[in-house]
Design a protein around this motif. Structure first.
Motif, PDB file in Angstrom:
ATOM      1  N   HIS A 223      -0.495   0.806   2.963  1.00 31.35           N
ATOM      2  CA  HIS A 223      -1.878   0.345   2.948  1.00 31.35           C
ATOM      3  C   HIS A 223      -2.055  -0.729   4.024  1.00 31.35           C
ATOM      4  CE1 HIS A 223      -2.463   2.482  -0.842  1.00 31.35           C
ATOM      5  NE2 HIS A 223      -1.267   2.040  -1.164  1.00 31.35           N
ATOM      6  N   ARG A 225      -4.192  -3.331   4.478  1.00 35.43           N
ATOM      7  CA  ARG A 225      -4.489  -4.729   4.198  1.00 35.43           C
ATOM      8  C   ARG A 225      -3.234  -5.536   3.887  1.00 35.43           C
ATOM      9  NH1 ARG A 225      -9.891  -4.170   0.401  1.00 35.43           N
ATOM     10  NH2 ARG A 225     -11.411  -4.126   2.122  1.00 35.43           N
ATOM     11  N   ARG A 227      -2.270  -9.852   2.591  1.00 38.51           N
ATOM     12  CA  ARG A 227      -2.830 -11.127   2.116  1.00 38.51           C
ATOM     13  C   ARG A 227      -1.761 -12.193   2.252  1.00 38.51           C
ATOM     14  NH1 ARG A 227      -4.611 -15.758   0.824  1.00 38.51           N
ATOM     15  NH2 ARG A 227      -6.040 -16.096  -0.940  1.00 38.51           N
ATOM     16  N   HIS A 276      -4.459  -3.821  -2.769  1.00 37.24           N
ATOM     17  CA  HIS A 276      -4.388  -3.042  -1.530  1.00 37.24           C
ATOM     18  C   HIS A 276      -4.403  -1.548  -1.843  1.00 37.24           C
ATOM     19  CE1 HIS A 276      -3.713  -6.839   0.213  1.00 37.24           C
ATOM     20  NE2 HIS A 276      -2.395  -6.841   0.279  1.00 37.24           N
ATOM     21  N   SER A 279      -7.808  -0.294  -3.109  1.00 36.21           N
ATOM     22  CA  SER A 279      -8.845  -0.215  -2.082  1.00 36.21           C
ATOM     23  C   SER A 279      -8.869   1.157  -1.407  1.00 36.21           C
ATOM     24  CB  SER A 279      -8.633  -1.312  -1.026  1.00 36.21           C
ATOM     25  OG  SER A 279      -7.505  -1.027  -0.208  1.00 36.21           O
ATOM     26  N   TYR A 305       2.046  -7.019   1.551  1.00 37.42           N
ATOM     27  CA  TYR A 305       1.540  -5.687   1.863  1.00 37.42           C
ATOM     28  C   TYR A 305       1.915  -4.740   0.714  1.00 37.42           C
ATOM     29  CZ  TYR A 305       1.172  -7.449   6.668  1.00 37.42           C
ATOM     30  OH  TYR A 305       0.855  -8.172   7.789  1.00 37.42           O
TER      31      TYR A 305
END
Length: 358
Positions: A223, A225, A227, A276, A279, A305
Motif C-alpha cells: 500500500h 501510504r 505514516r 493503509h 484505504s 507502511y
C-alpha cells in the motif's frame, strides 16, 4: 534543620529512598484468577475521532451520519481499532506495566452490532496459563483472556487473548532454550507471481483469487501510504487509552533499552497499517483478528507502511451487500522489516450498479 529541597540534600534523599514499583510480577499471576481493571474509561467521540484521524482510518461510516445510516447504524459508532486499543490500554497497569515482550494476541472479536459513543467500558481479564521461559530466566510467560464490557448492560463489546513475557522477582535456572538449528535459515519459498486486485470491492478480491488459482501465484501487494510516528501517535494516543506502560512516554527509562527511545504502542502501529490497507478496499464490517504478533519496535521518526496478502473470499457475510474476505496484513517500516502481522477477517462491500470503480 535540613532543607530537603537543597540540591545536595535532595540527591542524598533520593539515593536512600525506595521506589514504589507499579505493576505486577510473574509470581503475582495464578491460573484461574480474575482481575477487574479500574477505572476503565468512557468511549468518547473526541477520543475515537482523534485515534481515527491520527492513524488515517477514514471510513466515513465512523465519521458521518449519512454514511452511518447507509451501513445500518443509528449514528457513527466507535471504531473497532480504538475499541480494541482502549480495552487493552485499561489492562496495562495490572498486567504488563512492569515491562516484558508482547508475544502475541489472537481471537480478537467484536459484537455484531455497533458500539455507540458514550459507552462506559468495564474491563476484566482471566489468567489462562502461566509458564516458565526457557530462554529468558528473568521472565515468565502469562496468557490472559480479556473482555471489555458495556458497564451499563454488561454486554461484551470486545474480547481477545494475549500472551506476554512478564518480569520475575527472582530469575530461575533454565537450560537456555537453544537448539542446534536456532541459527539455521532457509531460503524463502515465494510464489513466482504476485497479483493485485483491480479494485476494492468483494468481487475484485474473488476475481484476483481465481486468477491465482492453480498457478504459482499469490494475491499480495503493498500500500502506498505511510505514516511517520510522532509525539502524538507515540505518546498521546496510548495515554488517552490509559496505557501507562513507560515504553511509550518515559524517554529516560527507555534510554538504555534496545530501542534507545520510547516506542509506539503496538495497537497504534497495527491500526495505522490497517488504515493503509482499508484505504484500498471497501470495508463494510470488521469481524475479527487472529494470530497477531509484534515483531520489532517502532520509534519516533519511523514510518509505518503496510503489505497485504489475500487468503480467501466467501459469500457468507451478515449482510447481502457484502462478502467475507480473510487477509494477512504485515506492517513494516522504512527498514523494510516486519513490525506487526495478523490475520484479519472483514466483510467487504459488493459492487453495486451505481457505485463507481476505484
Amino acid at each position: 534543620m535540613t532543607e530537603w529541597t537543597d540540591p545536595d540534600a535532595f540527591a542524598r534523599a533520593l539515593e536512600r529512598a525506595d521506589t514504589k514499583s507499579k505493576g505486577n510480577c510473574f509470581e503475582d499471576f495464578t491460573e484461574g484468577d480474575r482481575l477487574e481493571h479500574d477505572p476503565g474509561l468512557r468511549l468518547a467521540r473526541w477520543a475515537n475521532d482523534a485515534w481515527m484521524g491520527q492513524t488515517l482510518n477514514h471510513d466515513p461510516a465512523y465519521w458521518r451520519r449519512d454514511a452511518a445510516d447507509d451501513r445500518g447504524f443509528d449514528e457513527p459508532p466507535i471504531h473497532p481499532d480504538y475499541l480494541l486499543a482502549a480495552t487493552l490500554g485499561a489492562t496495562v497497569e495490572d498486567l504488563s506495566e512492569r515491562g516484558g515482550y508482547f508475544l502475541g494476541r489472537t481471537d480478537v472479536r467484536f459484537p455484531d452490532g455497533p458500539v455507540p459513543p458514550g459507552t462506559e467500558l468495564r474491563v476484566e481479564s482471566d489468567v489462562v496459563t502461566t509458564a516458565a521461559s526457557s530462554s529468558r530466566p528473568e521472565y515468565g510467560i502469562v496468557t490472559w483472556r480479556t473482555r471489555g464490557r458495556d458497564a451499563r448492560t454488561d454486554d461484551v463489546v470486545c474480547s481477545y487473548e494475549r500472551t506476554n513475557m512478564i518480569p520475575r522477582r527472582e530469575p530461575i535456572a533454565t537450560d537456555g532454550g537453544a537448539t542446534a538449528d536456532d541459527d539455521a535459515t532457509d531460503e524463502p519459498d515465494l510464489p513466482s507471481t504476485f497479483l493485485t486486485p483491480d479494485g476494492g470491492f468483494f468481487e475484485d478480491f474473488v476475481d484476483a483469487l481465481e486468477r491465482a488459482d492453480d498457478r504459482d501465484a499469490a494475491v499480495a501487494y503493498r500500500h502506498e501510504r505511510g505514516r511517520t510516528q510522532d509525539s502524538v501517535t507515540v505518546a498521546a494516543l496510548p495515554l488517552a487509552t490509559l496505557n501507562t506502560a513507560k515504553q511509550h512516554h518515559n524517554a529516560e527509562a527507555m534510554a538504555d533499552a534496545p530501542s534507545g527511545d520510547v516506542v509506539a504502542y503496538g495497537d497504534v502501529t497495527r491500526s495505522t497499517a490497517l488504515a493503509h490497507a482499508r484505504s484500498d478496499e471497501r470495508t463494510w464490517r470488521e469481524v475479527g483478528f487472529d494470530d497477531e504478533s509484534f515483531h520489532d519496535f517502532v520509534t519516533p521518526g519511523d514510518t509505518v507502511y503496510a503489505f497485504t496478502r489475500v487468503l480467501e473470499a466467501d459469500d457468507d457475510a451478515s449482510d447481502d451487500r457484502a462478502g467475507t474476505v480473510r487477509f494477512e496484513h504485515v506492517a513494516f517500516t522504512q527498514r523494510e522489516k516486519p513490525v506487526y502481522s495478523g490475520i484479519r477477517t472483514a466483510e467487504i462491500r459488493k459492487r453495486q450498479p451505481t457505485d463507481d470503480n476505484r
